[in-house]
Write an enzyme that holds these catalytic residues in place. Structure first.
Site, mmCIF file in Angstrom:
data_model
loop_
_atom_site.group_PDB
_atom_site.id
_atom_site.type_symbol
_atom_site.label_atom_id
_atom_site.label_comp_id
_atom_site.label_asym_id
_atom_site.label_seq_id
_atom_site.Cartn_x
_atom_site.Cartn_y
_atom_site.Cartn_z
ATOM 1 N N HIS A 118 -10.339 -5.102 -2.896
ATOM 2 C CA HIS A 118 -8.634 -5.160 -2.806
ATOM 3 C C HIS A 118 -8.550 -5.745 -1.434
ATOM 4 C CE1 HIS A 118 -9.708 -1.615 -2.484
ATOM 5 N NE2 HIS A 118 -9.689 -0.821 -1.129
ATOM 6 N N ASP B 139 0.589 -1.198 -0.355
ATOM 7 C CA ASP B 139 -0.144 -0.124 0.011
ATOM 8 C C ASP B 139 1.225 1.045 -0.215
ATOM 9 O OD1 ASP B 139 -3.388 -0.021 1.263
ATOM 10 O OD2 ASP B 139 -1.996 1.664 1.005
ATOM 11 N N ILE B 140 0.871 2.061 -1.030
ATOM 12 C CA ILE B 140 1.280 3.328 -0.994
ATOM 13 C C ILE B 140 1.668 4.197 0.613
ATOM 14 C CG2 ILE B 140 -0.413 5.178 -1.457
ATOM 15 C CD1 ILE B 140 1.602 5.686 -3.948
ATOM 16 N N HIS C 2 -7.256 -5.835 2.185
ATOM 17 C CA HIS C 2 -5.772 -5.243 2.900
ATOM 18 C C HIS C 2 -5.641 -6.425 3.569
ATOM 19 C CE1 HIS C 2 -7.101 -1.108 2.286
ATOM 20 N NE2 HIS C 2 -8.016 -1.386 2.154
HETATM 21 P P1 5GP Z 1 -10.271 1.560 0.069
HETATM 22 O O1 5GP Z 1 -9.253 2.899 0.608
HETATM 23 O O2 5GP Z 1 -10.517 1.697 -1.399
HETATM 24 O O3 5GP Z 1 -10.516 0.532 0.772
HETATM 25 O O4 5GP Z 1 -8.097 0.968 -0.006
HETATM 26 C C1 5GP Z 1 -7.022 1.567 -0.381
HETATM 27 C C2 5GP Z 1 -5.966 1.616 -0.496
HETATM 28 O O5 5GP Z 1 -5.233 1.930 -1.622
HETATM 29 C C3 5GP Z 1 -5.691 2.586 0.009
HETATM 30 O O6 5GP Z 1 -5.512 2.194 1.668
HETATM 31 C C4 5GP Z 1 -4.627 3.742 -0.370
HETATM 32 O O7 5GP Z 1 -2.787 3.694 0.389
HETATM 33 C C5 5GP Z 1 -3.888 2.404 -1.933
HETATM 34 N N1 5GP Z 1 -3.552 3.407 -3.025
HETATM 35 C C6 5GP Z 1 -4.033 4.558 -2.902
HETATM 36 N N2 5GP Z 1 -3.554 4.845 -3.981
HETATM 37 C C7 5GP Z 1 -2.267 3.776 -4.929
HETATM 38 C C8 5GP Z 1 -1.323 3.996 -5.759
HETATM 39 O O8 5GP Z 1 -1.654 4.303 -6.944
HETATM 40 N N3 5GP Z 1 -0.599 2.523 -5.512
HETATM 41 C C9 5GP Z 1 0.005 1.867 -4.198
HETATM 42 N N4 5GP Z 1 0.768 0.598 -4.209
HETATM 43 N N5 5GP Z 1 -1.450 2.038 -2.778
HETATM 44 C C10 5GP Z 1 -2.370 3.096 -4.119
#
Ligand code: 5GP
Ligand code: ZN
Length: 122
Positions: free
Chosen positions: A99, A29-30, A101
């Protein structure tokens, strides 16, 4: 398709990929929320958990198994770890390609968002 994670799958956007096979890829994760914070995603574009069909069962199972395998490889399977699917705005989903986590390497509290939960109950 204008999907960030499809672009990572297609290598149009770089990512720190830690595992990939025919069906899934996993990358860091970024914005990590734990010493290890990886995302396991299917190569197939599925927007949310609500869009998972019965025929995707093996694929989602493989995502879960991949998370456990990575935890074992990184050595925190016995201490434990957390896996999370966020769905839609109330779930905190920001990227609309499912996704899983995988968070590990430190103890984590529960529940994760107590204030939000209270608000939801009131
Ligand atoms: P959500 O909030 O949808 O459950 O998780 C999305 C995740 O994607 C977040 O934890 C966010 O930090 C990660 N994320 C967003 N953009 C990028 C990216 O460009 N690269 C990576 N490796 N992770 C990302
Ligand atoms: Zn996608």
């Amino acid at each position: 398709m204008d999907c960030l994670f499809c672009k990572i799958i297609n290598k149009e956007i770089p990512a720190d990929i830690i595992y990939e096979d025919e069906h899934v890829i996993a990358f860091n994760d970024i914005s990590p929320q734990a010493p290890t914070h990886a995302l396991i995603i299917p190569r197939k574009h599925i927007a949310t958990l609500n869009d998972v069909q019965a025929e995707d069962g093996a694929l989602v199972g493989h995502m879960v198994k991949t998370a456990a395998t990575i935890a074992k490889q990184l050595g925190f399977d016995e201490n434990g770890y957390r896996t999370v699917f966020n769905c839609n705005p109330h779930g905190g989903q920001t990227v609309y390609h499912i996704h899983l986590h995988l968070l590990g390497g430190k103890p984590m509290g529960w529940p994760p968002y107590q204030e939000t939960l209270k608000t939801a109950v009131e």
